[in-house]
Design an enzyme around this catalytic site. Structure first.
Site: not given
Ligand code: NAD
Length: 258
Positions: A68, A144, A158-159
């Site tokens: 992305v 988040s 990130y925030a």
């Molecule tokens: P995850 O690491 O399993 O998923 C993140 C995904 O983003 C991965 O599949 C990764 O390959 C993909 N990604 C990373 N860089 C990329 C790029 N340059 N282009 C395309 N894809 C890319 O973790 P998750 O927790 O399932 O994260 C999903 C979303 O949820 C994220 O935006 C994360 O910030 C958000 N989030 C997660 C939490 C938590 O506690 N897990 C809390 C708040 C927000």
């Protein structure tokens, strides 16, 4: 350019090789929505495992490599989704990275990389896909509680990105309403996924276990619990909801701490 309004719906998800994105792909499959599984080639997770789970539900999926950070690749993701299925109905900008960086170590490069994925990546995903959406289309960004609600030490970039995502969603909700397209955000709390299980950049397994004790619901969340809310926000059941944020956190942010 919008596709047909009859037949099976189509969802595009970025970052669908793991975590919340994978759980969402499976939920869409269960709802008989065809899924485009955006997969970042630099990630160790196998997008074909997501596809396998989609097919096990009787669904149809298409894996498309996409970084992305690259506008051309995101355009290509949308083009291939439309070329393959003839329409796009739901778009979920889920891809994200998390890095720990105290202020003194937060270089311009680290800042730019984070924002390019977690903030501009959301904009690129919406920008590339929205021309294909018709009346009734829905887009959701994954924010988040870090940035969306709280600050988080060592994670200012990130925030900042996750707070910025909310501004994108609110503005596009207004801009795209005349076309009948809704734009909302989910704000996950602590969800057990590869991202949060990383002990260097996030809490790690032990940190998550400890954090669960402080959450009113008594545990951290599961990816499916966020996916189900995203499903709702992209379904007809939320047809009058746009420009909103839904916190999915087991009560974490409303708990009073003395
Ligand atoms: P995850 O690491 O399993 O998923 C993140 C995904 O983003 C991965 O599949 C990764 O390959 C993909 N990604 C990373 N860089 C990329 C790029 N340059 N282009 C395309 N894809 C890319 O973790 P998750 O927790 O399932 O994260 C999903 C979303 O949820 C994220 O935006 C994360 O910030 C958000 N989030 C997660 C939490 C938590 O506690 N897990 C809390 C708040 C927000």
């Amino acid at each position: 350019m919008p596709g047909s309004t009859s037949g099976q719906q189509v969802a595009v998800i970025t970052g669908a090789a793991s975590g919340i994105g994978r759980a969402l792909a499976v939920r869409y499959a269960r709802e008989r929505v065809n899924v485009v599984i955006g997969s970042y080639p630099g990630d160790p997770h196998d997008p074909h495992e997501t596809l396998r789970q989609v097919e096990a539900e009787g669904g149809t999926g298409l894996v498309v490599d996409v970084d992305v950070r690259d506008a051309g690749q995101v355009d290509e993701l949308a083009r291939r989704a439309h070329e393959t299925f003839g329409r796009i109905d739901k778009v979920v900008a889920n891809a994200g990275i998390l890095r720990r960086a105290p202020l003194a170590e937060l270089t311009d490069d680290a800042w730019d990389d984070m924002l390019s994925v977690d903030l501009t990546g959301v904009l690129r995903t919406f920008r590339s896909c929205s021309p294909y959406l018709g009346e009734g289309g829905a887009m959701v960004a994954v924010s988040s509680i870090a940035g969306g609600v709280y600050g988080w030490e060592d994670h200012a970039h990130y925030a900042a990105a996750k707070a910025g995502v909310l501004g994108i969603c609110r503005s596009l909700a207004v801009e795209l309403a005349p076309r009948g397209i809704r734009v909302n955000a989910v704000i996950p709390g602590l969800i057990e996924t590869p991202q949060s299980s990383d002990p260097v950049n996030s809490l790690g397994p032990e940190g998550l276990e400890r954090a669960g004790d402080d959450i009113p619901w008594g545990r951290v969340g599961r990816p499916e619990e966020v996916a189900d809310v995203i499903w709702f926000l992209t379904s007809n059941d939320s047809r009058y909801v746009t420009g909103q944020e839904l916190v999915v956190d087991g009560g974490l942010i409303v708990k009073m701490r003395a």
